[in-house]
Write a protein that holds these residues in place. Structure first.
Motif, PDB file in Angstrom:
ATOM      1  N   GLU A 187      69.493  20.004  38.905  1.00 32.76           N
ATOM      2  CA  GLU A 187      70.327  20.957  38.175  1.00 32.76           C
ATOM      3  C   GLU A 187      71.648  21.162  38.940  1.00 32.76           C
ATOM      4  OE1 GLU A 187      70.005  21.958  35.250  1.00 32.76           O
ATOM      5  OE2 GLU A 187      71.553  23.534  35.229  1.00 32.76           O
ATOM      6  N   LYS A 188      71.521  21.217  40.270  1.00 32.07           N
ATOM      7  CA  LYS A 188      72.730  21.358  41.105  1.00 32.07           C
ATOM      8  C   LYS A 188      73.617  20.119  40.991  1.00 32.07           C
ATOM      9  CE  LYS A 188      71.619  24.446  44.922  1.00 32.07           C
ATOM     10  NZ  LYS A 188      71.502  24.585  46.370  1.00 32.07           N
ATOM     11  N   TYR A 189      72.992  18.958  40.932  1.00 32.40           N
ATOM     12  CA  TYR A 189      73.779  17.722  40.771  1.00 32.40           C
ATOM     13  C   TYR A 189      74.703  17.904  39.552  1.00 32.40           C
ATOM     14  CZ  TYR A 189      70.835  14.411  43.642  1.00 32.40           C
ATOM     15  OH  TYR A 189      70.165  13.726  44.624  1.00 32.40           O
ATOM     16  N   ARG A 190      74.078  18.331  38.445  1.00 32.54           N
ATOM     17  CA  ARG A 190      74.815  18.442  37.187  1.00 32.54           C
ATOM     18  C   ARG A 190      75.916  19.501  37.298  1.00 32.54           C
ATOM     19  NH1 ARG A 190      77.387  16.901  33.586  1.00 32.54           N
ATOM     20  NH2 ARG A 190      77.149  17.404  31.399  1.00 32.54           N
ATOM     21  N   LEU A 191      75.540  20.671  37.857  1.00 31.41           N
ATOM     22  CA  LEU A 191      76.518  21.757  37.984  1.00 31.41           C
ATOM     23  C   LEU A 191      77.690  21.348  38.886  1.00 31.41           C
ATOM     24  CD1 LEU A 191      74.180  24.868  38.445  1.00 31.41           C
ATOM     25  CD2 LEU A 191      75.632  24.329  36.459  1.00 31.41           C
ATOM     26  N   ALA A 192      77.397  20.501  39.865  1.00 30.94           N
ATOM     27  CA  ALA A 192      78.441  20.069  40.802  1.00 30.94           C
ATOM     28  C   ALA A 192      79.374  19.038  40.161  1.00 30.94           C
ATOM     29  CB  ALA A 192      77.803  19.478  42.047  1.00 30.94           C
ATOM     30  N   GLY A 193      78.998  18.517  39.016  1.00 26.16           N
ATOM     31  CA  GLY A 193      79.879  17.568  38.326  1.00 26.16           C
ATOM     32  C   GLY A 193      79.350  16.145  38.276  1.00 26.16           C
ATOM     33  N   VAL A 194      78.128  15.922  38.816  1.00 23.09           N
ATOM     34  CA  VAL A 194      77.584  14.555  38.764  1.00 23.09           C
ATOM     35  C   VAL A 194      77.285  14.225  37.302  1.00 23.09           C
ATOM     36  CG1 VAL A 194      75.669  13.057  39.419  1.00 23.09           C
ATOM     37  CG2 VAL A 194      76.610  14.672  41.078  1.00 23.09           C
ATOM     38  N   GLU A 195      77.898  13.171  36.833  1.00 26.18           N
ATOM     39  CA  GLU A 195      77.811  12.870  35.411  1.00 26.18           C
ATOM     40  C   GLU A 195      77.083  11.562  35.136  1.00 26.18           C
ATOM     41  OE1 GLU A 195      81.296  14.062  32.821  1.00 26.18           O
ATOM     42  OE2 GLU A 195      81.242  11.904  32.508  1.00 26.18           O
ATOM     43  N   HIS A 196      76.982  10.734  36.176  1.00 26.91           N
ATOM     44  CA  HIS A 196      76.445   9.394  35.959  1.00 26.91           C
ATOM     45  C   HIS A 196      75.749   8.948  37.239  1.00 26.91           C
ATOM     46  CE1 HIS A 196      77.244   5.385  33.810  1.00 26.91           C
ATOM     47  NE2 HIS A 196      76.489   5.083  34.845  1.00 26.91           N
ATOM     48  N   ILE A 197      74.479   8.571  37.122  1.00 25.95           N
ATOM     49  CA  ILE A 197      73.758   8.083  38.310  1.00 25.95           C
ATOM     50  C   ILE A 197      73.187   6.704  38.021  1.00 25.95           C
ATOM     51  CG2 ILE A 197      71.882   8.458  39.948  1.00 25.95           C
ATOM     52  CD1 ILE A 197      72.075  11.425  39.469  1.00 25.95           C
ATOM     53  N   TYR A 198      73.524   5.775  38.891  1.00 23.78           N
ATOM     54  CA  TYR A 198      72.942   4.438  38.818  1.00 23.78           C
ATOM     55  C   TYR A 198      71.802   4.369  39.835  1.00 23.78           C
ATOM     56  CZ  TYR A 198      72.266  -0.458  39.890  1.00 23.78           C
ATOM     57  OH  TYR A 198      71.687  -1.680  40.129  1.00 23.78           O
ATOM     58  N   VAL A 199      70.626   3.960  39.372  1.00 28.12           N
ATOM     59  CA  VAL A 199      69.546   3.665  40.328  1.00 28.12           C
ATOM     60  C   VAL A 199      69.131   2.214  40.113  1.00 28.12           C
ATOM     61  CG1 VAL A 199      68.538   5.942  40.810  1.00 28.12           C
ATOM     62  CG2 VAL A 199      67.871   4.752  38.739  1.00 28.12           C
ATOM     63  N   GLY A 200      69.009   1.488  41.181  1.00 32.91           N
ATOM     64  CA  GLY A 200      68.672   0.067  41.065  1.00 32.91           C
ATOM     65  C   GLY A 200      67.179  -0.106  40.902  1.00 32.91           C
ATOM     66  N   VAL A 201      66.764  -0.437  39.682  1.00 27.47           N
ATOM     67  CA  VAL A 201      65.345  -0.686  39.437  1.00 27.47           C
ATOM     68  C   VAL A 201      65.035  -2.138  39.788  1.00 27.47           C
ATOM     69  CG1 VAL A 201      63.684  -0.978  37.570  1.00 27.47           C
ATOM     70  CG2 VAL A 201      65.006   1.116  37.738  1.00 27.47           C
ATOM     71  N   GLU A 202      65.961  -3.004  39.397  1.00 27.39           N
ATOM     72  CA  GLU A 202      66.011  -4.431  39.759  1.00 27.39           C
ATOM     73  C   GLU A 202      64.932  -5.319  39.168  1.00 27.39           C
ATOM     74  OE1 GLU A 202      68.757  -4.436  40.935  1.00 27.39           O
ATOM     75  OE2 GLU A 202      69.040  -2.860  42.418  1.00 27.39           O
ATOM     76  N   ALA A 203      63.652  -4.933  39.276  1.00 20.94           N
ATOM     77  CA  ALA A 203      62.625  -5.894  38.879  1.00 20.94           C
ATOM     78  C   ALA A 203      61.677  -5.299  37.857  1.00 20.94           C
ATOM     79  CB  ALA A 203      61.827  -6.322  40.100  1.00 20.94           C
ATOM     80  N   GLY A 204      61.061  -6.191  37.098  1.00 21.90           N
ATOM     81  CA  GLY A 204      60.185  -5.739  36.038  1.00 21.90           C
ATOM     82  C   GLY A 204      58.715  -5.819  36.393  1.00 21.90           C
ATOM     83  N   SER A 205      58.405  -6.433  37.497  1.00 20.33           N
ATOM     84  CA  SER A 205      56.994  -6.490  37.868  1.00 20.33           C
ATOM     85  C   SER A 205      56.858  -5.994  39.298  1.00 20.33           C
ATOM     86  CB  SER A 205      56.476  -7.930  37.793  1.00 20.33           C
ATOM     87  OG  SER A 205      57.008  -8.674  38.862  1.00 20.33           O
ATOM     88  N   GLN A 206      55.686  -5.495  39.606  1.00 17.17           N
ATOM     89  CA  GLN A 206      55.471  -4.985  40.958  1.00 17.17           C
ATOM     90  C   GLN A 206      55.606  -6.123  41.975  1.00 17.17           C
ATOM     91  OE1 GLN A 206      55.244  -1.601  41.470  1.00 17.17           O
ATOM     92  NE2 GLN A 206      55.717  -2.337  43.509  1.00 17.17           N
ATOM     93  N   ALA A 207      55.146  -7.323  41.570  1.00 16.48           N
ATOM     94  CA  ALA A 207      55.217  -8.455  42.503  1.00 16.48           C
ATOM     95  C   ALA A 207      56.667  -8.737  42.869  1.00 16.48           C
ATOM     96  CB  ALA A 207      54.581  -9.685  41.864  1.00 16.48           C
ATOM     97  N   LEU A 208      57.548  -8.683  41.864  1.00 13.69           N
ATOM     98  CA  LEU A 208      58.960  -8.956  42.123  1.00 13.69           C
ATOM     99  C   LEU A 208      59.592  -7.818  42.926  1.00 13.69           C
ATOM    100  CD1 LEU A 208      60.546 -11.413  41.451  1.00 13.69           C
ATOM    101  CD2 LEU A 208      61.322 -10.353  39.335  1.00 13.69           C
TER     102      LEU A 208
END
Ligand code: B12
Length: 519
Positions: free
Chosen positions: A314-335
């Motif tokens: 909630e603080k992120y949003r109030l502080a102005g954070v509008e866009h967060i990229y998180v690197g998921v990268e892979a579709g399988s646990q093995a990868l």
């Protein structure tokens, strides 16, 4: 002895055979005119490294032309004109792997314009590939700076001006007597708050975040470093798995300065992991809130940190954070395990849900085109992407950086050494059961299917996100590398486009035909 005579006979440069008497006073910092059309379609982004280096060169008494040829979309003739007009003794450029070919072309041009020009190259590709670069008999590079440039470059130039020996400067590689000299690694800058970025040299009017027309965009840095182990990435290697955070007050004051003096209202954090130290990050958020900084922040972080910060979002949003990229990268646990991500699929899903619940734009990417990928495995990833449900997903082609830890495993599948294609868009690795053209097609299809799904469910989003997504969609359809694939959605394939999407697009004014990429 003149400083530069110590280099004699070690490079093909003709100027080294003459007595070099000119004192270095002027340096051009020029970005290579490389374009891949991905992130660039979302905005015009400055080169923060050069803003910092320009500041420290100036402090050491040098005149600097910070010239962002990349962001200007300048052609060689315009670059020639600017170099001739400033007439620097030193031309320095920067390159990650995709931009190295153009960086070398730029330094070649600098030598053509004035054979006495001293050329310097920095950034991640040069830091690791200095042997390959300097051993090329046609190399236009005189000096490579390995690691951070703010201290090493002024030290090198001071040394050259004082007729010193460049081999005594830490963080360099260069040729001497037909051998590559590699000096001791430079230590990381201990206190990032002592740096003096030359914000006044930035040509502000060109930097804008396209989903927000009229915005003024800066790239800023609140920390440097990465302590992760992702085996396909370069950054943990570049920073040698260290991390340094700036003082929260000093960082927030810098944002206020950018806002008040240059009208900046959107910033992208260049940090790999701005959130690494929770207490520091919370302090930054608190300052942004209490001082009503009013800036929109675009940032990247780790899935784990989002999970850790569930109570802070909630603080992120109030502080102005509008866009967060998180690197998921892979579709399988093995990868995920092969990539050493240290995350589980369900954690990624939860992190994206949390970002969405905080009404922040969520973005992720999937690294595809691995040796055992097939059209079916890529299609499965798209289903997973729908399940994760980020607002934006990018389906990237793995780029095997020759210095990455994963490289030995990928080496035999590398189909081209043309580094221009190492941009995460063009496939350069040939899977066992797919051609490169099939990979490219499958990645395009993946994006098309994902965004089709997204737009069918647009009304699930909050009003501002709907507006944002329509702005993004217009950019994807008209101006990005995905334009071709997305066109089936916007105009081309009538059967593939459900009526409700047509109506949404029509209402949003998405035109039927595309334009050239954003200049
Ligand atoms: C901002 C950014 C961009 C901006 C670039 C702005 C610009 N004008 O250069 C934009 C958004 C345009 C961009 C685009 C791309 N990017 Co980018 N980007 C970043 C990001 C997030 C931050 C870079 C930054 O500002 N760092 C902060 C500054 C202070 O550090 P720095 O750049 O490393 O500079 C320091 C040193 O390296 C050194 N140095 C650097 N250059 C020089 C030159 C000299 C002469 C000297 C002495 C020293 C020196 O000194 C600097 C100060 O200490 C990084 C990831 C990251 N967190 O670093 C990815 C990153 C650099 N990008 C990357 C990639 C792949 C791309 C794209 C190819 C992706 C794509 N397909 O869109 C495109 C290609 C660009 C194009 N034109 O098409 C990769 C590069 C990987 C690699 N090993 O090659 C990175 C590392 C992301 C990643 N984790 O994979 N990017």
């Amino acid at each position: 002895m003149c400083c530069l005579t110590s280099l004699r006979g070690c490079t093909p440069n003709t100027w080294l055979d003459d007595e070099f008497v000119t004192k270095i006073t002027k340096i051009s910092l020029v970005t290579p005119p490389y374009h891949s059309g991905v992130v660039e379609s979302a905005g015009t982004w400055m080169n923060l490294g050069f803003v910092y280096i320009a500041g420290s060169l100036r402090q050491s008494g040098y005149k600097v032309d910070y010239y962002d040829a990349m962001a200007h979309w300048h052609e060689w003739n315009e670059i020639t004109a600017r170099l001739k007009s400033f007439a620097p003794e030193v031309v320095a450029t920067t390159a990650y792997t995709a931009s190295i070919v153009d960086a070398l072309e730029l330094l070649r041009l600098a030598k053509e314009i004035n054979p006495q020009t001293i050329t310097v190259l920095g950034n991640v590709h040069a830091t690791f590939c200095y042997e390959e670069l300097l051993n090329d008999p046609e190399s236009p590079v005189d000096f490579i700076v390995r690691g951070e440039g703010e201290q090493t470059l002024p030290r090198l130039l001071d040394c050259l001006n004082a007729s010193g020996d460049a081999a005594t400067i830490h963080g360099l590689a260069f040729r001497r007597n037909n051998e590559v000299v590699v000096t001791e690694a430079a230590s990381f800058i201990a206190d990032l708050d002592t740096l003096t970025p030359a914000w006044d040299l930035v040509e502000w009017p060109i930097y804008s975040y396209h989903p927000k027309p009229g915005s003024t965009l800066a790239i800023v840095s609140s920390s440097r470093g990465c302590r992760m182990n992702c085996s396909f990435c370069s950054q943990q290697l570049f920073w040698q798995r260290t991390w340094r955070g700036r003082n929260p007050e000093s960082f927030v004051e810098e944002l206020e300065l950018l806002r008040d003096r240059f009208g900046v209202n959107v910033v992208m954090l260049a940090d790999e992991i701005p959130t690494l130290d929770r207490a520091r990050w919370e302090k930054i958020l608190d300052l942004l809130i209490t001082r009503k900084v009013g800036m929109k922040l675009l940032m990247e972080t780790r899935v784990d940190d989002i999970l850790r910060d569930e109570d802070l979002l909630e603080k992120y949003r109030l502080a102005g954070v509008e866009h967060i990229y998180v690197g998921v990268e892979a579709g399988s646990q093995a990868l995920l395990d092969l990539f050493n991500k240290g995350t589980k699929i369900e954690q990624s899903k939860r992190a994206i849900d949390l970002i969405n619940q905080a009404d922040i734009v969520s973005e992720t990417s999937f690294v595809l085109g691995m040796p055992d990928d097939t059209p079916e495995s890529i299609a499965e990833i798209v289903e997973l992407a729908k399940y994760y449900n980020p607002d934006m997903a990018f389906f990237l082609a793995i780029a095997p950086w020759p210095y990455a830890e994963l490289y030995p495993k990928l080496k035999k599948y590398v189909a081209t050494k043309d580094y221009r294609k190492y941009n995460l868009v063009e496939p350069v690795l040939k899977p066992v059961n797919m051609t490169l053209a099939e990979v490219e097609k499958a990645l395009g299809e993946a994006a098309r299917t994902f965004y089709m799904h997204k737009f069918k469910n647009l009304s699930d989003l909050s009003p501002w996100k709907q507006e944002f997504m329509l702005a993004v969609f217009k950019i994807l359809v008209n101006n990005s590398y995905l334009a071709k694939q997305m066109h089936g959605l916007a105009a081309g394939n009538e059967n593939a486009m459900p009526q409700e999407i047509k109506s949404i697009l029509h209402a949003a004014g998405v035109p039927a035909s595309g334009r050239a990429p954003i200049p």
